[in-house]
Design a protein around this motif. Structure first.
Motif, PDB file in Angstrom:
ATOM      1  N   PRO A  17       0.808  -1.226   0.000  1.00  0.00           N
ATOM      2  CA  PRO A  17       0.000   0.000   0.000  1.00  0.00           C
ATOM      3  C   PRO A  17       0.837   1.270   0.000  1.00  0.00           C
ATOM      4  O   PRO A  17       0.391   2.319  -0.459  1.00  0.00           O
ATOM      5  CB  PRO A  17      -0.836  -0.122   1.278  1.00  0.00           C
ATOM      6  CG  PRO A  17      -0.089  -1.080   2.144  1.00  0.00           C
ATOM      7  CD  PRO A  17       0.579  -2.031   1.214  1.00  0.00           C
ATOM      8  N   ASN A  18       2.080   1.216   0.511  1.00  0.00           N
ATOM      9  CA  ASN A  18       2.986   2.366   0.511  1.00  0.00           C
ATOM     10  C   ASN A  18       4.414   1.851   0.666  1.00  0.00           C
ATOM     11  O   ASN A  18       4.635   0.657   0.897  1.00  0.00           O
ATOM     12  CB  ASN A  18       2.637   3.363   1.624  1.00  0.00           C
ATOM     13  CG  ASN A  18       2.668   2.719   3.006  1.00  0.00           C
ATOM     14  OD1 ASN A  18       3.722   2.299   3.488  1.00  0.00           O
ATOM     15  ND2 ASN A  18       1.498   2.627   3.642  1.00  0.00           N
ATOM     16  N   GLY A  65       7.829  -1.538  -6.465  1.00  0.00           N
ATOM     17  CA  GLY A  65       8.468  -1.130  -7.713  1.00  0.00           C
ATOM     18  C   GLY A  65       7.704  -0.105  -8.516  1.00  0.00           C
ATOM     19  O   GLY A  65       8.292   0.779  -9.140  1.00  0.00           O
ATOM     20  N   GLN A  66       6.361  -0.188  -8.499  1.00  0.00           N
ATOM     21  CA  GLN A  66       5.569   0.772  -9.274  1.00  0.00           C
ATOM     22  C   GLN A  66       5.652   2.182  -8.689  1.00  0.00           C
ATOM     23  O   GLN A  66       5.535   3.170  -9.406  1.00  0.00           O
ATOM     24  CB  GLN A  66       4.112   0.311  -9.349  1.00  0.00           C
ATOM     25  CG  GLN A  66       3.911  -1.002 -10.109  1.00  0.00           C
ATOM     26  CD  GLN A  66       4.410  -0.937 -11.532  1.00  0.00           C
ATOM     27  OE1 GLN A  66       3.937  -0.137 -12.331  1.00  0.00           O
ATOM     28  NE2 GLN A  66       5.384  -1.783 -11.865  1.00  0.00           N
ATOM     29  N   PHE A  67       5.874   2.260  -7.384  1.00  0.00           N
ATOM     30  CA  PHE A  67       6.111   3.575  -6.768  1.00  0.00           C
ATOM     31  C   PHE A  67       7.392   4.186  -7.336  1.00  0.00           C
ATOM     32  O   PHE A  67       7.434   5.379  -7.654  1.00  0.00           O
ATOM     33  CB  PHE A  67       6.238   3.430  -5.247  1.00  0.00           C
ATOM     34  CG  PHE A  67       4.930   3.276  -4.523  1.00  0.00           C
ATOM     35  CD1 PHE A  67       4.270   4.386  -4.007  1.00  0.00           C
ATOM     36  CD2 PHE A  67       4.361   2.026  -4.339  1.00  0.00           C
ATOM     37  CE1 PHE A  67       3.065   4.255  -3.327  1.00  0.00           C
ATOM     38  CE2 PHE A  67       3.155   1.883  -3.665  1.00  0.00           C
ATOM     39  CZ  PHE A  67       2.509   2.998  -3.164  1.00  0.00           C
ATOM     40  N   ILE A  68       8.437   3.362  -7.439  1.00  0.00           N
ATOM     41  CA  ILE A  68       9.722   3.859  -7.941  1.00  0.00           C
ATOM     42  C   ILE A  68       9.627   4.195  -9.423  1.00  0.00           C
ATOM     43  O   ILE A  68      10.190   5.190  -9.884  1.00  0.00           O
ATOM     44  CB  ILE A  68      10.824   2.810  -7.696  1.00  0.00           C
ATOM     45  CG1 ILE A  68      10.926   2.498  -6.203  1.00  0.00           C
ATOM     46  CG2 ILE A  68      12.165   3.313  -8.216  1.00  0.00           C
ATOM     47  CD1 ILE A  68      11.196   3.716  -5.332  1.00  0.00           C
ATOM     48  N   LEU A  69       8.913   3.374 -10.187  1.00  0.00           N
ATOM     49  CA  LEU A  69       8.739   3.656 -11.614  1.00  0.00           C
ATOM     50  C   LEU A  69       8.079   5.015 -11.807  1.00  0.00           C
ATOM     51  O   LEU A  69       8.528   5.824 -12.632  1.00  0.00           O
ATOM     52  CB  LEU A  69       7.895   2.551 -12.252  1.00  0.00           C
ATOM     53  CG  LEU A  69       7.796   2.520 -13.781  1.00  0.00           C
ATOM     54  CD1 LEU A  69       7.509   1.094 -14.270  1.00  0.00           C
ATOM     55  CD2 LEU A  69       6.711   3.455 -14.311  1.00  0.00           C
ATOM     56  N   THR A  75       2.217  11.758  -6.156  1.00  0.00           N
ATOM     57  CA  THR A  75       1.571  10.642  -5.464  1.00  0.00           C
ATOM     58  C   THR A  75       1.455   9.464  -6.431  1.00  0.00           C
ATOM     59  O   THR A  75       1.598   9.622  -7.641  1.00  0.00           O
ATOM     60  CB  THR A  75       0.163  11.007  -4.969  1.00  0.00           C
ATOM     61  OG1 THR A  75      -0.662  11.355  -6.103  1.00  0.00           O
ATOM     62  CG2 THR A  75       0.211  12.157  -3.989  1.00  0.00           C
ATOM     63  N   TYR A  76       1.199   8.286  -5.875  1.00  0.00           N
ATOM     64  CA  TYR A  76       0.928   7.102  -6.688  1.00  0.00           C
ATOM     65  C   TYR A  76      -0.356   6.475  -6.178  1.00  0.00           C
ATOM     66  O   TYR A  76      -0.439   6.060  -5.027  1.00  0.00           O
ATOM     67  CB  TYR A  76       2.090   6.101  -6.590  1.00  0.00           C
ATOM     68  CG  TYR A  76       1.803   4.781  -7.289  1.00  0.00           C
ATOM     69  CD1 TYR A  76       1.731   4.711  -8.677  1.00  0.00           C
ATOM     70  CD2 TYR A  76       1.598   3.608  -6.559  1.00  0.00           C
ATOM     71  CE1 TYR A  76       1.455   3.511  -9.320  1.00  0.00           C
ATOM     72  CE2 TYR A  76       1.332   2.403  -7.195  1.00  0.00           C
ATOM     73  CZ  TYR A  76       1.258   2.358  -8.578  1.00  0.00           C
ATOM     74  OH  TYR A  76       0.986   1.175  -9.210  1.00  0.00           O
ATOM     75  N   LYS A  77      -1.374   6.473  -7.019  1.00  0.00           N
ATOM     76  CA  LYS A  77      -2.705   6.000  -6.641  1.00  0.00           C
ATOM     77  C   LYS A  77      -3.226   6.725  -5.400  1.00  0.00           C
ATOM     78  O   LYS A  77      -3.871   6.129  -4.541  1.00  0.00           O
ATOM     79  CB  LYS A  77      -2.690   4.491  -6.393  1.00  0.00           C
ATOM     80  CG  LYS A  77      -2.450   3.645  -7.631  1.00  0.00           C
ATOM     81  CD  LYS A  77      -2.527   2.157  -7.309  1.00  0.00           C
ATOM     82  CE  LYS A  77      -2.380   1.313  -8.548  1.00  0.00           C
ATOM     83  NZ  LYS A  77      -2.427  -0.141  -8.260  1.00  0.00           N
ATOM     84  N   GLY A  78      -2.935   8.012  -5.335  1.00  0.00           N
ATOM     85  CA  GLY A  78      -3.395   8.820  -4.214  1.00  0.00           C
ATOM     86  C   GLY A  78      -2.571   8.679  -2.948  1.00  0.00           C
ATOM     87  O   GLY A  78      -2.870   9.325  -1.939  1.00  0.00           O
ATOM     88  N   VAL A  79      -1.524   7.863  -2.980  1.00  0.00           N
ATOM     89  CA  VAL A  79      -0.676   7.639  -1.802  1.00  0.00           C
ATOM     90  C   VAL A  79       0.552   8.537  -1.890  1.00  0.00           C
ATOM     91  O   VAL A  79       1.245   8.560  -2.915  1.00  0.00           O
ATOM     92  CB  VAL A  79      -0.245   6.159  -1.700  1.00  0.00           C
ATOM     93  CG1 VAL A  79       0.652   5.946  -0.489  1.00  0.00           C
ATOM     94  CG2 VAL A  79      -1.465   5.253  -1.629  1.00  0.00           C
TER      95      VAL A  79
END
Length: 573
Positions: free
Chosen positions: A183-184, A426-430, A505-509
């Motif tokens: 989630p984060n 990984g998607q956060f870093i991407l 943000t990523y997906k609102g996070v």
């Protein structure tokens, strides 16, 4: 090379070198014009056409968005594409050496190569995800077509009755079984997923295989990389328009919302879509053009490439909303817009969910779709890799750095760095690398490129080079775009982007503070190349007599190594 030959901008010198330029063939060159054409098509028609354009168009007025998009294509896309192809073909070198025309702004080219390096790492990670889905599609049943036991009550069966607060099987499969997404990233990224690491390894091996012999291998692969995606697009289009509810989806996509034309955000979206879709100002187009025949007239190529890029985007939009129109009908949703997801969600959730509902051979269409995405990824990453390898070879010399060794080194380093995207976070870093390392810096560097060519080197001198090279006069339209319209619009987009900027943000996070620090360092690494290389250019003038302003003017003049590609090779031999 004599000093007179280096001062190639004068018409007298151009006439003296014309016979030399036409009679000498560079050591490395495309075997024919089609290899160049298909290589550029495979580079420009990429993942952004399939999953970015449909969602961006939907968000910004549907059919109305096509108007600002086509205007942006005419005043930004084509002019910059023409400029980069002409520059690369004239100098016959990679993007960094091409900026010997204006040493003061050589940092623009270095920054573009760094952005390309960041792009190839996360593009390869997307290829790994695509390959993972491709393998999963080969089974007797698509694994995202039904709810899994371990998902429990979080999954809905596709009906609108019990969907409230739950997720579709496709979304759960992507997020929990493929990504194992957290989630984060407050507590770290987690350990890499070994299945995805294996897919990443295979992806990089394929990239290396295409790059192994330079353009001799990538040029041959371009026939397949440039044609196959269009074959699949046409197959998917035929299937999409025959689905129940498809026409409703396509009408929804093209239905104009004229009031959106007055919204500056729509124009901002159109400019950025054209910019990133054509892969301009990343050094890749200049690199491909550097392998062209010196006297090739590329005007038709530019029209073909940019038209194919736009057509593929519109076709992808029709396919997307045709399939989503069917998905809305199947699930009982009245608002088609509610089933649309942007970015990777469109490719790995919305598309798979809709394909799983096909009545006939959904596995075949899933295989075709993910194979198409994988091939598009190869086309883009090969262009990026070619750009990076050309810069290294230009610096150290082609003989001292064989292509196969450089391709192997790039594969090892690229694979090692890309593993970070295979973690649960990984998607956060991407998303972080894409924003800070690519999108944020790309527009600034693009403006710098246009200033270097049109204002420092000089648009008149550049047009004289084009006439010497291709024998054609450059019209006022191109001159106006290069000098005023294109850099002006890009500056306006950059200004709007800075005004509208909010914390990433990523997906609102939200991201932790350390992630933003890393992102700022990444952006600084690219942008600091501008003052860094400008200072170096001034430092090299330290032994020359004159004032500071005279030395500054000297850094704006082409360096001693600048000149037409073929003429240089003839003299040096």
């Amino acid at each position: 090379m004599s000093r007179d030959l280096k001062a190639h901008s004068s018409s007298e010198t151009h006439l003296e070198m014309e016979s030399v330029a036409k009679s000498t063939k560079p050591k490395e060159q495309w075997d024919n014009g089609l290899e160049f054409l298909f290589s550029c098509i495979s580079l420009s028609v990429g993942l952004g056409n399939i999953w970015r354009f449909p969602y961006i168009a939907f968000q910004n007025g549907g059919g109305t968005f096509v108007i600002p998009y086509l205007i942006a294509l005419m005043v930004i896309g084509r002019p910059v594409y023409y400029l980069e192809i002409a520059l690369g073909q004239f100098t016959g070198r990679g993007v960094v050496k091409a900026f010997d025309m204006a040493p003061l702004l050589k940092g623009v080219a270095v920054g573009q190569v760094l952005a390309t390096g960041a792009s190839i790492t996360y593009y390869s990670s997307i290829m790994a995800l695509t390959l993972r889905f491709l393998v999963a599609s080969l089974g007797s049943e698509l694994p995202w077509s039904h709810c899994w036991v371990q998902w429990g009550s979080d999954c809905h069966d596709g009906s609108i009755v019990n969907a409230t607060g739950k997720m579709s099987p496709a979304q759960l499969y992507f997020e929990r079984e493929i990504l194992h997404e957290v989630p984060n990233i407050d507590n770290g990224l987690g350990m890499p997923n070994l299945d995805l690491v294996g897919c990443l390894f295979v992806s990089w091996l394929i990239i290396e295989a295409v790059l192994l012999r330079g353009i001799k291998s990538s040029g041959k692969a371009a026939y397949f990389l440039g044609v196959f995606p269009y074959v699949v697009l046409l197959i998917l289009l035929l299937r999409a328009v025959t689905l129940p509810g498809a026409i409703d989806g396509i009408i929804y996509f093209f239905k104009p919302q004229w009031r959106q034309l007055l919204d500056p955000l729509v124009w901002y979206a159109a400019v950025t879509q054209v910019f990133f879709s054509l892969a301009i100002c990343f050094g890749t187009v200049i690199t491909y053009a550097s392998y062209n025949n010196f006297n090739r007239n590329v005007y038709k190529d530019i029209v073909i490439i940019t038209t194919m890029d736009s057509c593929s985007s519109i076709i992808a939009g029709c396919i997307t909303f045709g399939i989503l129109g069917n998905l809305a009908r199947e699930t009982g949703v009245t608002d088609i817009g509610s089933v649309v997801k942007g970015g990777a969600g469109l490719a790995f959730i919305s598309y798979p969910e809709a394909i799983a509902r096909f009545e006939y051979v959904p596995q075949m269409f899933a295989v075709l779709f993910f194979l198409m995405l994988f091939v598009l990824g190869i086309g883009s990453t090969v262009g990026m890799g070619t750009c990076i390898l050309r810069v290294v070879r230009d610096h150290f010399g082609a003989r001292s750095t064989p292509t196969w060794a450089l391709a192997s080194c790039l594969t090892i380093v690229g694979f090692g760095v890309s593993i970070v995207y295979m973690t649960p976070g990984g998607q956060f870093i991407l998303n972080l690398v894409d924003f800070y390392g690519v999108s944020f810096t790309a527009l600034i560097l693009a403006i710098g490129e246009l200033v270097a060519v049109a204002w420092i080197y000089g648009v008149h001198r550049f047009c004289a080079d084009i006439k010497f090279m291709m024998g054609i006069e450059t019209g006022w339209y191109w001159r106006l775009c290069w000098s005023y319209i294109t850099p002006g619009l890009m500056a306006a987009v950059l200004f709007y982007m800075l005004l509208d900027m909010s914390p990433l943000t990523y997906k609102g996070v939200s991201y932790p503070a350390l992630a933003h620090v890393f992102g700022c360092c990444l952006a600084a690494l690219g942008l600091l190349q501008l003052p860094g290389w400008a200072c170096y250019a001034l430092y090299r003038q330290r032994h020359n007599p004159g004032s500071f302003w005279q030395k500054l003017r000297a850094t704006c003049q082409p360096s001693d190594t600048w000149g037409p590609a073929n003429a240089q090779m003839d003299v040096s031999s």
